[in-house]
Design a protein around this motif. Structure first.
Motif, short mmCIF file in Angstrom:
data_model
loop_
_atom_site.label_atom_id
_atom_site.label_comp_id
_atom_site.label_asym_id
_atom_site.label_seq_id
_atom_site.Cartn_x
_atom_site.Cartn_y
_atom_site.Cartn_z
N TRP A 166 0.74 -1.30 0.18
CA TRP A 166 -0.10 0.17 -0.12
C TRP A 166 0.91 1.11 -0.11
O TRP A 166 2.03 1.26 0.40
N GLN A 167 0.30 2.49 -0.57
CA GLN A 167 1.12 3.56 -0.33
C GLN A 167 0.10 4.63 -0.04
O GLN A 167 -1.14 4.84 -0.48
N VAL A 168 0.78 5.47 0.80
CA VAL A 168 0.02 6.62 1.43
C VAL A 168 0.97 7.91 1.08
O VAL A 168 2.33 7.67 1.47
N ALA A 169 0.43 8.97 0.85
CA ALA A 169 1.22 10.16 0.85
C ALA A 169 0.94 11.38 2.02
O ALA A 169 -0.22 11.43 2.09
N ILE A 170 1.94 11.50 2.66
CA ILE A 170 1.59 12.39 4.01
C ILE A 170 2.41 13.69 3.84
O ILE A 170 3.62 13.72 3.36
N GLN A 171 1.66 14.71 3.79
CA GLN A 171 1.98 16.31 3.74
C GLN A 171 2.59 16.65 5.36
O GLN A 171 1.43 16.38 6.18
N ARG A 172 3.86 17.25 5.33
CA ARG A 172 3.96 17.45 6.83
C ARG A 172 3.34 18.85 6.88
O ARG A 172 3.51 19.76 5.99
N GLU A 173 2.66 19.10 7.83
CA GLU A 173 1.73 20.20 8.27
C GLU A 173 2.32 20.92 9.58
O GLU A 173 2.22 20.48 10.67
N PRO A 174 3.05 21.87 9.48
CA PRO A 174 3.88 22.89 10.67
C PRO A 174 2.89 23.24 11.75
O PRO A 174 3.23 23.17 12.83
N ASP A 175 1.85 23.59 11.02
CA ASP A 175 0.76 23.87 11.97
C ASP A 175 -0.33 23.16 12.17
O ASP A 175 -1.57 23.52 12.90
N GLY A 176 -0.18 21.77 12.08
CA GLY A 176 -1.31 20.92 12.36
C GLY A 176 -1.12 20.28 13.83
O GLY A 176 -0.71 21.00 14.85
N ARG A 177 -1.89 19.02 14.15
CA ARG A 177 -1.99 18.54 15.43
C ARG A 177 -0.94 17.58 15.62
O ARG A 177 -1.32 17.05 16.88
N GLY A 178 0.05 17.52 14.96
CA GLY A 178 1.21 16.64 15.17
C GLY A 178 1.22 15.30 14.67
O GLY A 178 2.39 14.81 14.81
N SER A 232 1.10 14.75 11.42
CA SER A 232 2.20 14.60 10.23
C SER A 232 3.59 14.68 10.56
O SER A 232 4.53 13.95 10.01
N ARG A 233 3.54 15.44 11.48
CA ARG A 233 5.24 15.53 12.04
C ARG A 233 5.82 14.42 12.67
O ARG A 233 6.91 13.93 12.13
N LEU A 234 5.05 13.62 13.44
CA LEU A 234 5.55 12.17 13.87
C LEU A 234 5.74 11.39 12.71
O LEU A 234 6.57 10.55 12.60
N ALA A 235 4.82 11.10 11.76
CA ALA A 235 4.80 10.44 10.71
C ALA A 235 6.03 10.63 9.68
O ALA A 235 6.86 9.88 9.38
N HIS A 236 6.39 11.83 9.65
CA HIS A 236 7.63 11.99 8.80
C HIS A 236 8.96 11.98 9.64
O HIS A 236 9.95 11.66 9.07
N GLU A 237 8.75 12.20 11.08
CA GLU A 237 10.17 11.92 11.74
C GLU A 237 10.28 10.43 12.10
O GLU A 237 11.49 10.04 12.33
N ARG A 238 9.36 9.79 12.43
CA ARG A 238 9.43 8.27 12.76
C ARG A 238 9.05 7.21 11.55
O ARG A 238 9.83 6.24 11.87
N LEU A 239 8.50 7.42 10.75
CA LEU A 239 8.27 6.33 9.63
C LEU A 239 9.39 6.25 8.73
O LEU A 239 8.96 6.90 7.52
#
Length: 317
Positions: free
Chosen positions: A69-81, A83-90
């Motif tokens: 499976w493929q998912v595209a995740i956009q990092r949202e600096p002003d989001g609820r956290g 996307s940031r965790l996904a970009h940093e940990r995955l």
């Protein structure tokens, strides 16, 4: 609302690719190498990124590929956290708990389609375009974003499909000309996904169009007008229990407090995971998923946000 034989398993991050500024595509596989459940264009999965932190992402790869499976995740600096965790940990080699797939945005058969995507809203639209093209349908895609470098898959879509794909980077061409695009219905089914501002603008222009023409998917909850809340009695038909839901408490929370487990994810009425069959009573819908026809039928509801117009509900729980 449909589910495609969903799973609830730890999947391996087998690959990661930066496809635009701030957008990473993750390739997810089963650690044992077995096939993943089938899915259809418009489907999403839930990623458990931490305790009580679950986010939904549209599947954007090839439904014929059962191995990944493929998912595209956009990092949202002003989001609820999330996307940031996904970009940093995955990163490749890590694992993540994945639930799904579910499809609240299914592509209906048609001879003609208009796809409208804004920003990361291209993710569910991408496999829809491929399916429409494979079916021989007449289709076009209008895709807008902040800048060309921020628009995931833009170059590959344009290269593969040519003039059927119209790209509109805001810093080059301004906002999408929705008045010109949607000035009258032309017999196409319209599928739109993107930021709330885009979806609201498209809804406004299509409100008088024939029912069933426009199909949308939101990433965030829509504000709803709610009256003064009163307590409601909820009978859980399968569990043989009745719970009282006080004002200010969701039905989902009350049911969980009573010891009945219900699958849930966003808790905002946007993902459809907690969709529950209504056996009796009248729901007050506050979700962002059900169509007007589904709301009028009143036989299902999202218990994370919706309440009741009647003093009592009977649910299939």
């Amino acid at each position: 609302m449909t589910g495609d034989n969903p799973i609830d398993k730890d999947l391996l991050v087998a690959g990661r690719e930066e496809v635009a500024v701030g957008v990473a595509v993750l390739t997810l596989c089963r650690p044992d190498g077995n096939d993943l459940p089938a899915w259809s264009p418009g489907a999403h999965v839930d990623l458990a990124l931490g305790p009580d932190l679950v986010r939904s992402y549209s599947l954007c790869g090839d439904p014929a590929d059962r191995g990944a499976w493929q998912v595209a995740i956009q990092r949202e600096p002003d989001g609820r956290g999330g996307s940031r965790l996904a970009h940093e940990r995955l990163t490749p080699g890590t694992t993540v708990r994945v639930r799904g797939p579910r499809n609240n945005f299914a592509l209906r058969p048609a001879r003609r389609y208009l796809f409208v995507a804004g920003g990361i809203g291209i993710t569910p639209i991408r496999p829809m375009v491929a399916a429409a093209d494979a079916a021989g349908a007449d289709w076009r895609l209008v895709y807008g974003g902040r800048s060309r470098t921020s628009m995931a898959f833009a170059a590959t879509l344009r290269e593969k499909y040519g003039d059927r794909v119209s790209l509109h980077p805001q810093d080059e061409t301004g906002l999408l000309d929705l008045d010109g695009l949607l000035h009258r219905p032309t017999g196409e089914l319209v599928y739109c996904c993107g930021p709330a501002s885009l979806i609201d603008a498209v809804l406004q222009r299509c409100q008088a169009w024939p029912s069933g023409t426009l199909h949308i998917e939101r990433f965030t909850a829509v504000a709803t007008e709610a009256g003064v809340e009163t307590a409601v009695e909820v009978e859980l038909a399968l569990s043989g229990r009745t719970v009282t839901v006080p004002p200010g408490t969701s039905i989902l929370a009350a049911v969980e407090q009573a010891g009945v487990q219900v699958l849930s994810s966003c808790r905002e009425g946007t993902c459809g995971t907690c969709e529950t069959t209504v056996l009796a009573g009248e729901p007050e819908h506050r979700d962002s998923l059900l169509t007007e026809e589904e709301r009028a039928a009143g036989d299902t509801m999202m218990i994370c946000v919706s309440r009741a117009r009647s003093p009592r509900l009977t649910l299939e729980l």
